[in-house]
Design a protein around this motif. Structure first.
Motif, PDB file in Angstrom:
ATOM      1  N   PHE A   1      -4.941   5.789  -1.873  1.00 18.59           N
ATOM      2  CA  PHE A   1      -4.090   4.637  -1.601  1.00 18.59           C
ATOM      3  C   PHE A   1      -4.102   3.707  -2.809  1.00 18.59           C
TER       4      PHE A   1
ATOM      5  N   TRP B   1       0.840  -1.194   0.000  1.00 17.66           N
ATOM      6  CA  TRP B   1       0.000   0.000   0.000  1.00 17.66           C
ATOM      7  C   TRP B   1       0.878   1.249   0.000  1.00 17.66           C
TER       8      TRP B   1
ATOM      9  N   MET C   1      -3.730  -0.670   7.338  1.00 16.20           N
ATOM     10  CA  MET C   1      -4.750  -0.431   6.321  1.00 16.20           C
ATOM     11  C   MET C   1      -6.016  -1.221   6.626  1.00 16.20           C
TER      12      MET C   1
ATOM     13  N   ARG D   1      -9.565   0.671   7.185  1.00 15.65           N
ATOM     14  CA  ARG D   1     -10.700   0.398   6.317  1.00 15.65           C
ATOM     15  C   ARG D   1     -11.882  -0.165   7.110  1.00 15.65           C
TER      16      ARG D   1
ATOM     17  N   LEU E   1      -1.632   5.480  11.109  1.00 14.52           N
ATOM     18  CA  LEU E   1      -1.180   5.198   9.755  1.00 14.52           C
ATOM     19  C   LEU E   1       0.185   5.842   9.593  1.00 14.52           C
TER      20      LEU E   1
END
Length: 204
Positions: free
Chosen positions: A70, A18, A107, A111, A161
């Motif tokens: 992303f 990613w 990620m 999400r 992140l």
């Protein structure tokens, strides 16, 4: 606030990482669609919410991280997103030329938060002190793992992140459980089960 909608595509090549690509303002959704048409897996985090005007209400999609998208690509696929005029470059670590990689685990949690949160998810780029590691055990976000932090007097669960900061959302204290506490509880349960088996064997 409704559950998150996102634009996502899947490719077949592996392994992938990613990366974060910078996109021109107001072209994020079109860029995601063009990447999809190219067969590039991408993720544009947006949340659908109701906006109230004096004469009407309307559902709109709010970009959680404007001017960024992303992409999940192999080293061979990295140049492809950059071929789009709206994509300027990848986010890189300071002093390095290679794109910064967002770990898969981060990620996945990010999400998950966006997909299931009924509340607005906000991004904070300001460094925040580490909070207690927690897992949400109740409500729509049950299963989410992150950190319990306090922002402006409100309790929130945050997902970090790398390079981007923290994504956080309001959470009730009673809806989370410290992971250390859970791990100790699981360990104690295993010890009890082990002792029980030993006693059963002794009886036999």
């Amino acid at each position: 606030m409704q559950n998150t909608n996102h634009i996502e595509t899947k490719g077949n090549t592996a392994p992938r990482q990613w990366l974060v690509a910078y996109v021109q303002s107001c072209l994020e959704k079109k860029t995601a669609q063009r990447l999809a048409a190219m067969g590039i897996e991408c993720y544009l985090p947006v949340q659908s919410e109701i906006r109230q005007w004096s004469d009407r209400r309307k559902r709109v999609d709010r970009l959680v991280i404007p001017m960024m998208i992303f992409v999940h690509v192999t080293p061979q696929e990295r140049p492809l997103p950059l071929s789009l005029q709206a994509v300027s470059r990848y986010m890189v670590l300071r002093g390095e030329s290679t794109p910064a990689v967002i770990p898969d685990e981060q990620m996945d949690q990010f999400r998950f938060m966006l997909d299931y949160s009924p509340e607005a998810v906000e991004m904070c780029s300001t460094p925040l002190a580490p909070g207690d590691a927690v897992k949400v055990i109740k409500g729509p976000l049950a299963g989410l793992e992150g950190e319990l932090i306090t922002v402006n007097g409100k309790s929130k669960v945050a997902v970090r992140l790398d390079m981007l900061g923290c994504a956080h959302v309001d959470v009730l204290i009673g809806f989370v459980e410290k992971k250390e506490k859970k791990e100790k509880k699981d360990k104690k349960t295993k010890e009890i089960q082990k002792t029980r088996l030993q006693k059963e064997k002794a009886v036999r």
